[in-house]
Write an enzyme that holds these catalytic residues in place. Structure first.
Site, PDB file in Angstrom:
ATOM      1  N   GLN A  20      19.184  -2.505   0.822  1.00 43.89           N
ATOM      2  CA  GLN A  20      18.575  -2.333   2.138  1.00 43.89           C
ATOM      3  C   GLN A  20      17.838  -3.579   2.622  1.00 43.89           C
ATOM      4  O   GLN A  20      17.617  -3.727   3.822  1.00 43.89           O
ATOM      5  CB  GLN A  20      17.623  -1.134   2.103  1.00 43.89           C
ATOM      6  N   HIS A 121      19.647   2.062  -7.138  1.00 42.58           N
ATOM      7  CA  HIS A 121      19.365   2.679  -5.843  1.00 42.58           C
ATOM      8  C   HIS A 121      20.648   2.584  -4.995  1.00 42.58           C
ATOM      9  O   HIS A 121      20.698   1.889  -3.993  1.00 42.58           O
ATOM     10  CB  HIS A 121      18.167   2.003  -5.174  1.00 42.58           C
ATOM     11  N   ASN A 166      17.549   6.412  -8.443  1.00 47.36           N
ATOM     12  CA  ASN A 166      16.941   6.962  -7.233  1.00 47.36           C
ATOM     13  C   ASN A 166      17.782   8.080  -6.640  1.00 47.36           C
ATOM     14  O   ASN A 166      18.955   7.868  -6.312  1.00 47.36           O
ATOM     15  CB  ASN A 166      16.781   5.854  -6.182  1.00 47.36           C
ATOM     16  N   GLU A 167      17.202   9.255  -6.515  1.00 46.55           N
ATOM     17  CA  GLU A 167      17.775  10.369  -5.735  1.00 46.55           C
ATOM     18  C   GLU A 167      19.239  10.668  -6.051  1.00 46.55           C
ATOM     19  O   GLU A 167      20.132  10.386  -5.252  1.00 46.55           O
ATOM     20  CB  GLU A 167      17.640  10.089  -4.239  1.00 46.55           C
ATOM     21  N   GLU A 363       8.246   7.518  -2.664  1.00 47.03           N
ATOM     22  CA  GLU A 363       8.577   7.209  -1.263  1.00 47.03           C
ATOM     23  C   GLU A 363       7.925   8.255  -0.375  1.00 47.03           C
ATOM     24  O   GLU A 363       8.016   9.454  -0.639  1.00 47.03           O
ATOM     25  CB  GLU A 363      10.095   7.242  -1.001  1.00 47.03           C
ATOM     26  N   TRP A 410       7.188   4.228   2.080  1.00 46.54           N
ATOM     27  CA  TRP A 410       8.517   3.752   2.431  1.00 46.54           C
ATOM     28  C   TRP A 410       8.485   3.430   3.901  1.00 46.54           C
ATOM     29  O   TRP A 410       8.311   4.348   4.692  1.00 46.54           O
ATOM     30  CB  TRP A 410       9.603   4.806   2.141  1.00 46.54           C
ATOM     31  N   GLU A 417      19.127   1.027   7.061  1.00 43.80           N
ATOM     32  CA  GLU A 417      18.928   2.456   6.805  1.00 43.80           C
ATOM     33  C   GLU A 417      20.284   3.155   6.612  1.00 43.80           C
ATOM     34  O   GLU A 417      20.685   4.024   7.371  1.00 43.80           O
ATOM     35  CB  GLU A 417      18.102   3.080   7.932  1.00 43.80           C
ATOM     36  N   TRP A 418      21.043   2.721   5.619  1.00 39.56           N
ATOM     37  CA  TRP A 418      22.290   3.365   5.199  1.00 39.56           C
ATOM     38  C   TRP A 418      23.194   3.677   6.398  1.00 39.56           C
ATOM     39  O   TRP A 418      23.455   2.775   7.188  1.00 39.56           O
ATOM     40  CB  TRP A 418      21.964   4.596   4.336  1.00 39.56           C
TER      41      TRP A 418
HETATM   42  C1  GBH Z   1      15.360   7.981   0.992  1.00 38.83           C
HETATM   43  O1  GBH Z   1      16.135   9.133   0.928  1.00 38.83           O
HETATM   44  C2  GBH Z   1      16.058   6.807   0.333  1.00 38.83           C
HETATM   45  O2  GBH Z   1      15.670   6.703  -1.021  1.00 38.83           O
HETATM   46  C3  GBH Z   1      15.821   5.508   1.044  1.00 38.83           C
HETATM   47  O3  GBH Z   1      16.716   4.545   0.558  1.00 38.83           O
HETATM   48  C4  GBH Z   1      15.959   5.704   2.544  1.00 38.83           C
HETATM   49  O4  GBH Z   1      15.859   4.511   3.258  1.00 38.83           O
HETATM   50  C5  GBH Z   1      14.885   6.659   2.983  1.00 38.83           C
HETATM   51  O5  GBH Z   1      15.053   7.856   2.322  1.00 38.83           O
HETATM   52  C6  GBH Z   1      14.897   6.990   4.469  1.00 38.83           C
HETATM   53  O6  GBH Z   1      16.023   7.740   4.811  1.00 38.83           O
HETATM   54  O7  GBH Z   1      21.944  13.753   6.757  1.00 38.83           O
HETATM   55  O8  GBH Z   1      21.312  16.054   7.135  1.00 38.83           O
HETATM   56  O9  GBH Z   1      22.618  15.456   5.166  1.00 38.83           O
HETATM   57  C7  GBH Z   1      15.615  10.160   1.772  1.00 38.83           C
HETATM   58  C8  GBH Z   1      16.109  11.504   1.410  1.00 38.83           C
HETATM   59  C9  GBH Z   1      17.997  12.882   1.515  1.00 38.83           C
HETATM   60  C10 GBH Z   1      16.944  12.307   3.515  1.00 38.83           C
HETATM   61  C11 GBH Z   1      19.246  13.223   2.259  1.00 38.83           C
HETATM   62  C12 GBH Z   1      18.170  12.667   4.299  1.00 38.83           C
HETATM   63  C13 GBH Z   1      20.228  13.836   4.271  1.00 38.83           C
HETATM   64  C14 GBH Z   1      20.104  14.870   5.298  1.00 38.83           C
HETATM   65  N1  GBH Z   1      17.280  11.833   2.211  1.00 38.83           N
HETATM   66  N2  GBH Z   1      18.949  13.651   3.596  1.00 38.83           N
HETATM   67  S1  GBH Z   1      21.606  15.052   6.152  1.00 38.83           S
END
Ligand code: GBH
Length: 457
Positions: A20, A121, A166-167, A363, A410, A417-418
């Site tokens: 990121q 990550h 991570n996650e 975070e 965070w 942001e992905w």
């Molecule tokens: C984090 O995940 C990450 O660790 C980080 O890299 C990222 O930048 C940050 O959040 C902000 O987004 O699209 O309706 O399926 C956050 C947890 C879990 C939140 C999955 C969004 C998807 C919902 N994320 N969730 S959906």
């Protein structure tokens, strides 16, 4: 009397992740990760953004450490990119990649900042995706452990706080969704729910093997954590029956029962296994023992939560839909539920047999529609509001005796942001992507004041 004072030693930090912020995708011997491939594929990331340049942290890390000094944090959470360390995923170690992290960590240490390194990550080496479909294969867990060995044997003299992964739910369940375009890399659609659960099972195995590898090669005593995004169930009000309902719901969520349960208790939650039936992953003998490694700390990423109430139906609880106008920040899922910090900590601590396990909020933060004003400032009072409420909930957890030891915002700066690319800004520092200028937002100054006085201001 001063309100919302944290105990001395409460750890204040900020977090980032390699893909990121680093950019420099082809520098220093790095080869592609699945996110390079995914973001270069039209239609996958908003506006066709990629992490190829990002915040150029690879080149500007010294400036970024200065930013941390200005903020006053003593703890920084970042991640190490597997494709910099072992560009082909397995085999030869790229010492030039290791050297970048040596420089970064030495710079942090020189400024009295403790590094907390996340070993993974989401940036899996593309070579392993090509070779065997990365997390679809059990081999990935063993290659991950070899990568961890390479990192910890080289950086373990400088880093004593390790976070394995991570996650897990995000890069597995969102990376391989059945029958729909997965929003995360590698973006492969698998054929069944069982196959999805198999990918997260492999990641759990990687976590367990990674823990063993760290303990085996760390030259000095160190602390190991998993970072998980639990799904937080918040009682609609704090009467005993609604609290009980929220606890039950916490146990049933796949996101909890399938990740934090096996890690902390050595078994997937029975409620989840029953719900999955034939979709449950294949679990080999010994896997659960490997996954259930002793941890020194648990990292929780908490952004939002879901309200639950007691119900007279068979399951005894009900998840509540939110009203149309419920307040949220600048992501479709980012409903503002500050008590989720408190309830996430409490549910984990009370119901998973780990009352004394130290917890870090690894975070917490939000996207806002930040804009530079005529004076070139970003006055993000909305982010301050969000963070202030979440820190108050963290304070409540501490004051009730839950083992919360620290909080990482965070993020230190806006970043890739992905699937949303650069369109969504989570930083307390604004990045001008034309000039790479770092501009601390009003929330940066607010957070600095919290850190300086050890309280919510
Ligand atoms: C984090 O995940 C990450 O660790 C980080 O890299 C990222 O930048 C940050 O959040 C902000 O987004 O699209 O309706 O399926 C956050 C947890 C879990 C939140 C999955 C969004 C998807 C919902 N994320 N969730 S959906």
């Amino acid at each position: 009397m001063t309100s919302y004072q944290f105990p001395e030693g409460f750890l204040w930090g900020a977090a980032t992740a390699s893909y990121q912020i680093e950019g420099a995708a082809e520098a220093g011997g790095r080869k592609p990760s699945v996110w390079d491939t995914f973001s270069a594929t039209p239609g996958r990331v908003l506006n066709g953004d990629t992490g190829a340049v990002a915040c150029e942290h690879y080149y500007r890390y010294e400036d970024d450490v200065q930013l941390m000094v200005q903020l006053g944090i003593k703890h920084y959470r970042f991640s190490i990119a597997w494709p910099r360390i072992i560009p082909d995923g397995r085999g030869a170690v790229n010492e030039e990649g290791v050297d970048f992290y040596k420089r970064l960590v030495d710079c942090l240490l020189a400024h009295g900042i403790t590094p907390h390194a996340t070993l993974f990550h989401w940036d899996s080496p593309q070579a392993l995706e090509d070779l065997y479909g990365s997390w679809q294969s059990r081999e990935m867990a063993f290659d991950y452990a070899d990568y961890v060995t390479a990192v910890v044997s080289r950086l373990g003299d400088r880093i004593q706080h390790w976070m394995t992964i991570n996650e897990i739910m995000c890069f597995t369940h969102l990376g391989y969704a059945v029958g729909k375009e997965p929003p995360h890399a590698p973006g492969t659609q698998v054929n069944s729910l069982k196959q999805i659960w198999q990918t997260s099972h492999h990641a759990l195995l990687a976590h367990g093997l990674g823990c063993k590898a760290i303990r085996a090669v760390s030259p000095v005593p160190c602390l190991i954590a998993l970072v998980d995004n639990i799904s937080v169930t918040v009682p609609i009000n704090e009467s005993p029956r609604h609290i009980e309902a929220a606890k039950q719901a916490f146990h049933t969520c796949g996101q909890n029962g399938g990740i934090i349960f096996p890690v902390l208790t050595g078994a997937y939650s029975p409620a989840l296994i029953e719900q999955l039936g034939s979709h449950a992953p294949d679990i080999r003998e010994g896997d659960l023992e490997t996954i259930h490694q002793p941890l020194d700390c648990l990292g929780l990423n908490i952004y939002t939560g879901t309200y639950v109430r007691a119900a007279d139906n068979k399951v005894g609880y009900e998840f509540l839909d939110l009203p149309q106008g419920y307040p949220r920040m600048h992501m479709p899922w980012l409903n503002i539920v500050p008590e989720s910090i408190y309830w996430g900590i409490r549910h984990v601590s009370e119901t998973l047999g780990c009352e004394d396990l130290p917890i870090l909020i690894t975070e917490s933060g939000c996207a806002a529609q930040d804009e530079l004003n005529v004076n070139g400032e970003v006055i993000d009072t909305d982010r301050i509001m969000y963070l202030r409420q979440h820190l108050k909930a963290a304070h409540r957890a501490v004051s009730e005796g839950y083992p919360l030891k620290g909080y990482f915002v965070w993020s230190l700066m806006d970043n890739f942001e992905w699937a949303w690319g650069y369109d969504r800004r989570f930083g307390i520092t604004y990045i001008d992507y034309e000039t790479q200028k770092r501009i601390p937002k009003a929330s940066f100054d607010w957070y600095r004041e919290c850190i300086r006085s050890d309280r919510v201001v």
